[in-house]
Design a protein around this motif. Structure first.
Motif, short mmCIF file in Angstrom:
data_model
loop_
_atom_site.label_atom_id
_atom_site.label_comp_id
_atom_site.label_asym_id
_atom_site.label_seq_id
_atom_site.Cartn_x
_atom_site.Cartn_y
_atom_site.Cartn_z
N ALA A 221 0.85 -1.20 0.00
CA ALA A 221 0.00 0.00 0.00
C ALA A 221 0.88 1.24 0.00
O ALA A 221 1.80 1.37 0.81
CB ALA A 221 -0.89 -0.01 1.25
N HIS A 222 0.60 2.14 -0.92
CA HIS A 222 1.38 3.38 -1.02
C HIS A 222 0.61 4.43 -1.80
O HIS A 222 -0.33 4.11 -2.52
CB HIS A 222 2.72 3.11 -1.73
N SER A 223 1.07 5.66 -1.68
CA SER A 223 0.58 6.70 -2.59
C SER A 223 1.76 7.05 -3.48
O SER A 223 2.91 6.72 -3.19
CB SER A 223 0.10 7.92 -1.79
N ASP A 224 1.48 7.72 -4.61
CA ASP A 224 2.54 8.06 -5.56
C ASP A 224 3.00 9.50 -5.36
O ASP A 224 2.18 10.37 -5.05
CB ASP A 224 2.04 7.90 -7.00
N HIS A 225 4.26 9.76 -5.62
CA HIS A 225 4.72 11.15 -5.71
C HIS A 225 4.16 11.76 -6.99
O HIS A 225 3.71 11.03 -7.89
CB HIS A 225 6.26 11.20 -5.71
N VAL A 277 -4.38 5.80 -2.12
CA VAL A 277 -3.55 4.69 -1.63
C VAL A 277 -3.94 3.42 -2.40
O VAL A 277 -5.12 3.09 -2.50
CB VAL A 277 -3.73 4.49 -0.11
N HIS A 278 -2.94 2.77 -2.96
CA HIS A 278 -3.20 1.58 -3.77
C HIS A 278 -2.07 0.57 -3.58
O HIS A 278 -1.06 0.89 -2.95
CB HIS A 278 -3.35 1.98 -5.25
N ARG A 279 -2.23 -0.63 -4.12
CA ARG A 279 -1.20 -1.66 -4.03
C ARG A 279 -1.38 -2.63 -5.20
O ARG A 279 -2.38 -2.56 -5.92
CB ARG A 279 -1.32 -2.41 -2.69
NI NI Z 1 1.68 3.53 -7.27
#
Ligand code: NI
Ligand code: OGA
Length: 348
Positions: A221-225, A277-279
């Motif tokens: 799980a993360h968000s992108d810059h 937030v995605h993965r």
């Molecule tokens: Ni991403």
């Protein structure tokens, strides 16, 4: 017995019957109920790009309204009628697949050393810092303001050049609509981040079939810059997004672009449009290829909330140069919104 391997690339590991123990993500495993099959989402917002570029002001304002709502409620939407030829989308996916099928020695020529190197082939997310790895190889290439490309496979340069230029135009038009949806001038999100020199990164993600997909992860799980990320894939599902505390599988409409909002849109909008937030999860049947392009400010832009938006509300983020943010995010472990937390001003 512990079965630990140092990752070289995930392609090699996918040929064994069991995954090494340092690819087992227990937190994901314990949390697998979050991906129960009825979480398939069919309510993801759809943006009709042809309305956004329409000369009919009513159609355009309807599209802008939808775009703003999608950014605010989801941070994620599918774009249809975007004008990118299906053939080009398929070519970029196929050629990227060919890249990952090259012999390892040939791919190693493109292994970058520093996170800001313009061409960087590698595995997992940041294998030098991770203890548990991800079931993924990647190729990251800076394609704007200066265009780079690996020299192999043949024809890759032309295909990625055409694709990334076209997708960049789509991103810019989306950002002008998003600007208006925030009540800003149409060109605000072009001028403030200096998109003329904006950093665009092309990312090829390679997720081969995995013998024990439920034990591992493609990407956590993360968000992108950046401002916006645009993703296409080879019709193998694996992207999941978080929405109202639940994980949803993304089923892309045929030929659509999947777009998510990034950390720098959250900062510019002073928190109105939260980064999504995605993965990525993996499967035991077939290789998944995704093509991601990130669209960010120029490396020298110091990003802070848009000044017209901090009249009534105080700024919720401290200013930071995009280059420094990128370096910070890429040289740590990928973990939710931990990079964004560093620039967030706590309430009160
Ligand atoms: Ni991403
Ligand atoms: C990424 C990403 C998801 C996917 O590259 O940042 O989120 O489905 N990829 O490949």
């Amino acid at each position: 017995m512990e079965n630990i391997v140092q990752p070289a690339n995930i392609k090699q590991l996918s040929e064994f019957p069991l995954i090494p123990s340092n690819y087992v993500h227990s937190s994901y495993n314990n949390n697998s109920s979050a991906t129960d099959p009825d979480d398939v989402s069919n309510s993801i917002p759809i943006v009709d790009f042809s309305l956004l570029t329409s000369h009919d002001p009513h159609q355009r304002s309807t599209a802008i309204h939808q775009l703003g709502k999608a950014c605010q409620d989801w941070g994620f939407f599918m774009v249809v009628n975007h004008g990118i030829p299906e053939k080009l989308m398929k070519a970029v996916i196929d050629c990227t697949h060919e890249f990952f099928n090259l012999p390892e020695e040939e791919k190693q020529e493109f292994a970058g050393k520093h996170v800001l190197d313009p061409i960087r082939y590698g595995t997992s997310f940041n294998a030098s810092k991770e203890i548990v790895f991800f079931w993924r190889d990647y190729l990251k290439v800076f394609v704007h303001p200066h265009f780079h490309s690996p020299t192999k496979p043949q024809g890759y340069r032309d295909i990625t050049s055409e694709y990334t230029q076209k997708i960049r135009e789509v991103a810019r038009k989306l950002l002008s609509g998003i600007s208006e949806s925030l009540g800003l001038e149409e060109s605000f999100l072009d001028r403030a981040p200096d998109l003329e020199s904006g950093l665009q990164i092309f990312v090829g993600n390679y997720y081969p079939g995995c013998p024990q997909p439920e034990l591992t992860m493609g990407l956590p799980a993360h968000s992108d810059h950046g401002l916006l990320t645009i993703l296409i894939n080879n019709q193998v599902e694996g992207l999941q997004l978080q929405h109202q505390g639940k994980w949803l599988h993304v089923k892309a409409l045929p030929n659509s672009l999947l777009v998510n909002t990034g950390d720098h849109l959250e900062i510019f909008s002073n928190g109105k449009y939260k980064s999504n937030v995605h993965r990525a999860v993996v499967n035991n049947k077939e290789t998944r290829i995704s093509i991601v392009t990130t669209h960010g400010p120029s490396l020298e832009t110091v990003v802070s909330p848009a000044s017209p938006l901090v009249d009534k509300d105080p700024a919720a983020y401290i200013p930071m140069k995009y280059r420094d943010y990128l370096e910070l995010q890429q040289s740590n472990i990928l973990d939710g919104k931990s990079s964004l937390e560093r620039v967030k001003i706590p309430n009160n």
